[in-house]
Design an enzyme around this catalytic site. Structure first.
Site, PDB file in Angstrom:
ATOM      1  N   ASN B 386       5.738  -0.886   6.677  1.00  0.00           N
ATOM      2  CA  ASN B 386       5.419  -2.233   7.122  1.00  0.00           C
ATOM      3  C   ASN B 386       5.777  -3.256   6.036  1.00  0.00           C
ATOM      4  O   ASN B 386       6.751  -4.005   6.176  1.00  0.00           O
ATOM      5  CB  ASN B 386       3.933  -2.308   7.491  1.00  0.00           C
ATOM      6  CG  ASN B 386       3.521  -3.678   7.977  1.00  0.00           C
ATOM      7  OD1 ASN B 386       4.343  -4.581   8.097  1.00  0.00           O
ATOM      8  ND2 ASN B 386       2.249  -3.847   8.247  1.00  0.00           N
ATOM      9  N   ASP B 387       5.035  -3.254   4.942  1.00  0.00           N
ATOM     10  CA  ASP B 387       5.219  -4.291   3.928  1.00  0.00           C
ATOM     11  C   ASP B 387       6.642  -4.356   3.372  1.00  0.00           C
ATOM     12  O   ASP B 387       7.142  -5.431   3.062  1.00  0.00           O
ATOM     13  CB  ASP B 387       4.236  -4.074   2.770  1.00  0.00           C
ATOM     14  CG  ASP B 387       2.795  -4.255   3.230  1.00  0.00           C
ATOM     15  OD1 ASP B 387       2.586  -5.005   4.198  1.00  0.00           O
ATOM     16  OD2 ASP B 387       1.906  -3.638   2.627  1.00  0.00           O
ATOM     17  N   VAL B 388       7.308  -3.182   3.268  1.00  0.00           N
ATOM     18  CA  VAL B 388       8.649  -3.169   2.666  1.00  0.00           C
ATOM     19  C   VAL B 388       9.695  -3.778   3.589  1.00  0.00           C
ATOM     20  O   VAL B 388      10.860  -3.924   3.223  1.00  0.00           O
ATOM     21  CB  VAL B 388       9.095  -1.744   2.270  1.00  0.00           C
ATOM     22  CG1 VAL B 388       8.181  -1.183   1.206  1.00  0.00           C
ATOM     23  CG2 VAL B 388       9.157  -0.820   3.467  1.00  0.00           C
ATOM     24  N   ALA B 427      -0.725  -3.802   1.789  1.00  0.00           N
ATOM     25  CA  ALA B 427      -1.105  -4.995   1.040  1.00  0.00           C
ATOM     26  C   ALA B 427      -1.948  -5.945   1.892  1.00  0.00           C
ATOM     27  O   ALA B 427      -2.350  -6.996   1.447  1.00  0.00           O
ATOM     28  CB  ALA B 427       0.132  -5.707   0.515  1.00  0.00           C
TER      29      ALA B 427
END
Lengths: 94, 458
Positions: B386-388, B427
């Site tokens: 997700n965050d990447v 995060a």
């Protein structure tokens, strides 16, 4: 230790750090995990110091401490190389 | 004569270690490199046993057998998902072994070590024990024994500084009176506790950096022990490991766009709560798609880029994903994998997990190699990441991940997200990609979804 001898040791250290940086920056990210476990294995080189400590003649506190150090360093050496090999074996070409 | 042979053997070992690391520059030669390195270690051990002072072989044999048995057991039984814990533990053992060696040296030289001897012994002791206790905490956090949340408490920095101050004071005192064993004990105890206090406030998400850093410390401890014992083998090898850990630490920090100081003292997880709360306010709707919808898109694609995240490993879906990729390839679709540096739980972890699932290594692409490729790709299939992929890292200066390098998934013609729920990522930040018209969200367990996809494609 005499100062001259210390200087030589320092030379070796500095050059080894440079070699380390040169060689390790060439390791591709794909192999960074095996690099870490492999460097665990070679940091087990403290086994050399441990062997010297444990090997002195009489059995006393110093040799017993050395022996405990042998156990932990050998875990690193054997565990590190074995697990690295286990991983590297899996990296195959199509 | 005997001495000379031993020193030449150490030189050969050092050369073999360097060659072994050099051969790690390609997966083809890596395995032989590891053998070469192990052979170098064997030479170093045999040469040491040849030393004149070594006459007590009973203890040595017991130690080696015990250590080999434990090491082999750990190495054979560890799961690939648990590799960060394993490396964490081994870092700690390396630090402890170096510390024990110099304690033994101190006992042997007692009560009259020279200033040089006592100072090198103390440096090794401090680094070694910090590495040991810090690694135990890192292990606990990765294993879930210790909470993954950053542990903060009042006067944290003051307390650490105080411990540091005690160590320095004790060291100065020992320089003058090296026979005061009590002070040596105090330094050992405080070094051990300092390691715990330094790692405890660092969040679970930052453990890859910590493990890499402790890897470096374990090398430095061995190197310092080399100075204490005037042993070149330890110095050279310790320096190699120290350099390797430092490089990896730097790479991981860069991949998260954080400075080392920020990782060490920033207590990252604490920011998350406010960031999530702020974004939750806007209600946006997301359309869920089915596996059948995805099948049509995937089958008609020319190129699919798979973006795996740690969620893939948590769901144990690597093997099914490879099966899916095989089926797509059989239908003429080109499949590539885009690996973000922090996709796993340690440097290179995702690559190992995919290699275990028999994904050929030439299909794994680093971020820089693959990012230009996304515009040509028909589908970006994001599994458990997700965050990447979050463009907020590029265009939202207020986002906690702003500045972090990401995979340019948004450039692909269609994005398929396999996701457990709408929950935010590691995060705790919303991902605007979920709301794009070209995005297909498929909710559910990653493994089940991938298995369903395979069945539908059949």
């Amino acid at each position: 230790m005499i100062f001259g001898e210390f200087l030589i040791t320092l030379y070796i250290l500095v050059l080894a750090i440079f070699v380390g940086f040169e060689v390790i920056t060439k390791v591709p990210p794909t192999l960074h995990t095996p690099l870490m476990s492999g460097s665990n294995a070679i940091s087990g080189i403290s086994v050399v110091g441990a062997l010297l400590s444990a090997g002195y003649g009489e059995t006393n506190l110093a040799t017993v401490l050395g022996c405990v150090a042998i156990v932990f360093a050998t875990i690193n050496v054997v565990g590190g190389y074995t697990v690295t090999d286990r991983m590297l074996k899996m990296f195959k070409k199509k | 004569m005997r001495e000379n042979i031993i020193y030449i053997s150490y030189l050969i070992s050092a050369v073999l270690f360097i060659l072994g690391l050099k051969m790690l520059s390609h997966p083809k030669t890596a395995r032989n490199g590891n053998f070469l390195s192990a052979f170098g270690m064997l030479i170093a051990i045999c040469a040491t046993l040849f030393e004149r002072n070594v006459i007590n072989y009973q203890l040595i044999i017991i130690g080696i057998i015990l250590g080999s048995a434990i090491g082999a057991f750990l190495a054979v039984t560890v799961k690939m998902t648990e590799m960060p814990q394993m490396v964490g533990l081994l870092n700690g053992y390396g630090g402890l072994a170096s510390a024990l060696v110099v304690v033994s040296e101190y006992v042997r030289l007692y009560p009259t070590p020279t200033l040089y001897e006592i100072s090198t012994i103390l440096i090794t002791l401090v680094i070694g024990l910090i590495t040991f206790s810090g690694s135990l905490v890192a292990y606990g956090k990765l294993q879930g024994i210790v909470t993954g949340q950053p542990v903060t408490y009042p006067f944290q920095k003051t307390l650490n500084l105080l411990q540091f101050f005690v160590i320095v004071t004790g060291a100065i005192f020992l320089f003058m009176h090296p026979e005061h064993i009590l002070w040596a004990g105090v330094i050992c105890a405080i070094s051990f506790s300092l390691g715990i206090f330094l790692v405890l406030p660092i969040g679970g998400a930052d453990m890859p950096v910590v493990v890499a850093l402790l890897n470096s410390y374990s090398g430095m401890a061995a190197c310092a022990a080399g100075f204490a014992l005037s042993n070149y083998a330890l110095i050279v090898t310790g320096a190699l490991v120290g350099a390797s850990g430092m490089i990896l630490t730097r790479i991981m920090c860069k991949a998260m766009n954080r400075s080392l100081t920020n990782v060490m003292f920033g207590a990252f997880g604490k920011v998350e709560a406010s960031a999530t709360a702020a974004t939750n306010g806007k209600a946006k709707s997301v359309q869920g798609y089915s596996v059948d919808d995805a099948q049509i898109v995937l089958e008609n694609a020319n190129e699919v880029i798979i973006v795996p995240g740690y969620g893939l490993a948590v769901a144990q879906a690597q093997h099914n994903l490879r099966e899916l990729a095989d089926m797509l390839e059989a239908k003429g679709v080109e499949v590539k994998y885009a690996i973000h540096p922090v996709a796993g739980r340690m440097p290179g972890h995702m690559n190992v997990l995919l290699a275990e699932a028999n994904v050929p290594y030439e299909k794994l692409y680093e971020m820089d190699q693959i990012n230009t490729e996304f515009e040509r790709a028909d589908v970006a299939l994001v599994v458990g990441a997700n965050d990447v992929t979050n463009p907020a890292a590029k265009n939202n200066p207020g986002s906690p991940i702003y500045g972090m390098p990401i995979l340019d998934v948004d450039k692909a013609k269609t994005i398929i997200f396999l996701k457990r729920s709408m929950a935010a990522g590691f995060a705790g930040i919303e991902n605007e990609l979920f709301y794009l018209p070209k995005t297909m969200m498929i909710f559910g367990d990653a493994k089940k979804t991938v298995v369903d996809m395979v069945n539908v494609l059949k």
